[in-house]
Enzyme design. Structure first.
Site, PDB file in Angstrom:
ATOM      1  N   GLY A 515      68.064  34.079  83.098  1.00  0.00           N
ATOM      2  CA  GLY A 515      68.886  33.481  82.060  1.00  0.00           C
ATOM      3  C   GLY A 515      69.049  34.412  80.890  1.00  0.00           C
ATOM      4  N   GLY A 518      65.423  35.314  79.504  1.00  0.00           N
ATOM      5  CA  GLY A 518      64.372  35.818  80.378  1.00  0.00           C
ATOM      6  C   GLY A 518      64.546  35.370  81.803  1.00  0.00           C
ATOM      7  N   VAL A 520      62.885  33.776  85.620  1.00  0.00           N
ATOM      8  CA  VAL A 520      62.009  32.747  86.153  1.00  0.00           C
ATOM      9  C   VAL A 520      61.434  33.247  87.474  1.00  0.00           C
ATOM     10  CG1 VAL A 520      61.818  30.352  86.907  1.00  0.00           C
ATOM     11  CG2 VAL A 520      63.409  30.951  85.075  1.00  0.00           C
ATOM     12  N   ASP A 630      73.793  22.711  76.887  1.00  0.00           N
ATOM     13  CA  ASP A 630      74.171  23.664  77.954  1.00  0.00           C
ATOM     14  C   ASP A 630      74.120  22.989  79.316  1.00  0.00           C
ATOM     15  OD1 ASP A 630      75.110  26.094  78.843  1.00  0.00           O
ATOM     16  OD2 ASP A 630      73.136  26.992  79.068  1.00  0.00           O
TER      17      ASP A 630
END
Length: 790
Positions: A515, A518, A520, A630
């Site tokens: 994202g 950062g 995942v 979002d």
């Protein structure tokens, strides 16, 4: 007498049909013939010169159609491709050498006027106004009479299943009403784009029978009839003209569904000027349902219809009253309960009714009904009649103000919720001020005592503020040094060390996604028994810290089956990591856009409801309302049981307990952000409702909101294409090759179109969205989502 008249009518009906079949053909329009908007020849005329076909002026451009030539003006009776924009002056109408009737637009493409499958050998415009194409055997292969727009002419028939659609207020494109010759034999007027149910109808002929044989017929002498075409029997006479008119060849009749939704019969006489209205289906245009749009009602002023807004609403466009009204207050402040009296009030109107189905009906007094609606966030209005309270959500359609009948049992009272501007202290009468004068000796001790108390209070307040500041500084320092900020105790989340998470993810080896802040990674805890997803924030300074704090506060206090659960976190030095439950089936984006097979229709409905319930929890059921900011398919994840869960609260904007709207910087993803983000206006939970509407359309169609690779330009923007299909009644195009339930498809699309309205006040709350999707409440017909398209 009636059988005699019926026999006479049938005689002339059959006679006109025979004459139409045996008459000599008008002058031929040969292959290769052309027409031009501004040069010779401008049009093709019928033999008598009464009708013309070609280009006619529309705005700054030209449209293609047939019109009745008058002394002072022209009356358009048929338009080709009526919803296309006007064409330029360098366009051309051509009857091509290969037998196609079309027009060429400037230097570019072509548009067919007639959809004949067999090549035409020539064309003719009859004195009846019928444009006809013939094959080489002089047989009819196409005629404009079979494809009416808003008008039928003398000698023309509207067959079973056929319809007339009114023109718009600004031209000859599709308007807001249609006349339908139904399969049950009844001729009915409805607002366009409704369910065409009995509750939508505002006029009908009351003719029922073998509908496949019933037709609407206007003969050349001005008789408007419903006939049984199989046995040549008159079922009903809508308008009867005098018999002397049969020999009057100077009069032409046409029946038109006008822009105001009223079917009228007109006569044109060539020895007189203008046209005369011979017959209207309705004498009062205010009887036309949906004439004034949502939340407004019609009244007559000097015989002319005028649209007025209901209390609590304002015109969508002050210059176009028929577009309806929208509420002039925000519903996002509604919390339910007695505190609503601080923000809302109830006003009453007598003898008002509307055509929507209520969601609650209870027996109670009018005061109890008013209080119940005031405290119910879903209630925008209530109708009180005969000690029954019927609550209704907004917007209201088919609003009618009845004429006072004197029958108290039939009277109704409308209770309308309206917003209160400012606080209500101005409504409380002030008490008179009493001034008492005293001597200077009596005043001096009081002044000294008051001054001392003020000074002491100021010193105490300063000391208290310094104390609070010192405590907060110490807490913040601890937060930056070792993450011991007390969140563990407050949120009951596990505090992980960095090394624990590094080992759990095998050195951050398997990346699940990335994202803006950062990546995942997939990990395991408890010796491989529990899978987790670890989000490592990479932009560490101000932005990363802000994201970390936002996700911790937003997700840490939430717990819902449709939200991804936060299990713990790591906050050591500059390292910030979040540990979530693992979602084994990836994102909704992968499921919709990248999967080899689409989810079946029932699965898509379930996913849509799951997502809606998750957003509803954030907006209304959390201790502190949360705006996600979002909502998109990439942030909706699927667990091992294919339950949809909302993830990524890093952009969430928390509201204070007393807030309903907030100012904030632009957040979210292009294509999903609501219009108000770009207008520097306060953002409310309705921004998430807009994003959900876009996601709902993507779930329905299994495609992205913007698709540049499509071969059809109108399909590039999904929301625009869906609205066009909805207006045209062609929703099945959205799910070609699938077996989607027609009613649930229409329901999902209507909910989505309400959610993506430009005006936040028109969008429903997520509670209303869930109730509509689950079939608990009915759904009104949504207007065009964008104000520019109205």
């Amino acid at each position: 007498m009636a059988p005699v008249l019926s026999t006479i009518f049938l005689f002339f009906y059959v006679l006109s049909a025979v004459e139409g079949a045996e008459q000599e053909l008008p002058s031929r329009i040969i292959l290769g013939s052309s027409l031009f908007p501004t040069s010779h020849p401008p049009s093709w005329f019928s033999p008598s010169g009464r009708f013309a076909f070609g280009f006619y002026q529309q705005g700054t451009g030209f449209a293609v159609g047939i019109w009745l030539v008058g002394k002072h003006n022209t009356t358009v009776v048929w338009t080709a491709n009526r919803n296309d924009p006007p064409v330029s002056a360098n366009s051309t109408i051509v009857l091509t050498e290969d037998g196609k009737l079309l027009y060429r637009i400037g230097q570019g493409g072509e548009k067919l006027i007639a959809n004949n499958t067999e090549a035409a050998s020539f064309a003719s415009l009859h004195d009846s106004g019928n444009l006809v194409l013939y094959n080489k055997n002089s047989e009819v292969i196409w005629e404009s009479f079979k494809y009416p727009t808003d008008t039928i002419l003398g000698g023309q028939t509207l067959f079973s299943g056929g319809q007339l659609i009114s023109s718009s207020d600004t031209g000859h494109s599709t308007g807001r009403f249609h006349l339908k010759m139904q399969d049950d034999g009844n001729l009915v007027l409805y607002p366009l784009n409704t369910g065409d149910t009995p509750g939508d109808a505002y006029w009908d002929s009351q003719t029922f029978g073998d509908g496949s044989k019933f037709h609407l017929y206007l003969n050349s002498s001005g008789h408007l009839l419903i006939i049984n075409g199989t046995i040549s029997k008159i079922i009903k006479t809508l308008y009867y003209n005098s018999l002397s008119a049969y020999n009057d060849n100077s009069t032409i009749y046409h029946a038109t569904l006008d822009t105001d939704g009223v079917l009228r019969l007109y006569s044109h006489r060539y020895n007189e000027t203008g046209e005369l209205k011979a017959w209207p289906a309705l004498k009062n245009p205010c009887e036309v349902k949906s004439f004034c749009g949502f939340n407004s009602y019609c009244t007559l002023n000097d015989g002319q219809p005028v649209c007025l807004c209901l209390p609590g609403s304002a015109p969508i466009d002050p210059n176009q009253g028929t577009l309806g009204c929208s509420r002039n207050y925000s519903e996002s402040g509604c919390k339910g309960g007695k505190e609503n009296a601080l923000h809302f009030n109830i006003t009453t109107m007598e003898n008002i009714e509307w055509g929507d189905r209520h969601y609650v009906q209870q027996s109670m007094s009018i005061d109890e009904c008013s209080k119940s609606c005031l405290e119910d966030c879903n209630c925008g209005a209530a109708l009180f009649s005969k000690n029954m309270c019927m609550k209704q959500g907004l917007p209201l359609r088919y609003v009618v103000r009845k004429i006072q009948s004197g029958d108290q049992d039939a009277s109704t009272t409308a209770l309308l919720k309206v917003g209160i501007g400012g606080n209500r202290t101005d409504l409380i009468p002030s008490k008179p001020t009493i001034i008492v004068f005293a001597s200077e000796k009596e005043l001096l001790p009081a002044i000294l005592m008051t001054s001392g108390l003020v000074l002491f209070s100021c010193i105490s307040l300063i000391i208290f503020c310094l104390f609070i500041y010192k405590i907060r500084s110490i807490r913040y320092k601890r937060l930056l040094e070792n993450g011991e900020d007390g969140l563990t105790e407050e949120l009951k989340l596990r505090l992980f060390s960095y090394n624990e998470l590094k080992v759990a993810t095998n050195g951050f080896k398997e990346e699940l996604g990335k994202g803006s802040f950062g990546a995942v990674y997939k990990g395991t805890l408890y010796r491989g028994k529990k899978l987790v997803a670890v989000k490592r924030l990479e932009k560490l300074l101000e932005e990363g810290e802000r994201e970390f704090q936002a996700e911790m506060r937003a997700i840490g206090r939430t717990h819902h089956k449709n939200l991804v659960r936060l299990l713990g976190y790591c906050a050591v030095d500059s390292k910030r990591l979040l540990v979530y439950e693992y979602m084994g089936n990836g994102s909704l984006a992968n499921l919709l856009f990248k999967s080899s097979g689409r989810p079946d229709w029932n699965e898509r409905i379930r996913i849509a409801i799951d997502v809606a319930k998750g957003i509803l929890y954030l907006h209304e059921e959390c201790e502190t309302p949360i705006i996600h900011c979002d909502i998109k398919p990439q942030n909706i994840l699927m667990d091992d049981f294919w339950t949809a869960k909302i993830a990524d609260f890093g952009l969430a904007k928390l509201l204070m307990p007393d807030q309903t709207r907030t100012f904030t910087i632009l957040r979210g993803t292009r294509g999903y952000v609501a219009p108000e983000w770009h207008k520097n206006t306060p953002i409310s939970v309705k921004a998430d409702v807009y994003s959900y509407g876009i996601v709902l359309l993507e779930i329905v169609c299994c495609r992205r909101n913007m698709e540049l690779n499509t071969s059809k330009p109108e399909e590039i923007i999904l929301s625009t294409w869906v609205h066009q299909c909805f207006v045209a009644g062609e929703l099945q195009k959205l799910v070609i090759g699938e077996e989607a339930d027609k009613k649930s498809l229409e329901k999902m699309v209507m909910v989505a179109l309400w959610c993506i309205q430009d005006e936040p006040a028109l969008r429903p709350s997520m509670k209303s969205v869930v109730m509509m999707l689950e079939g608990i409440t009915d759904i009104s017909i949504p207007p065009c989502p964008t104000a520019e398209s109205m």
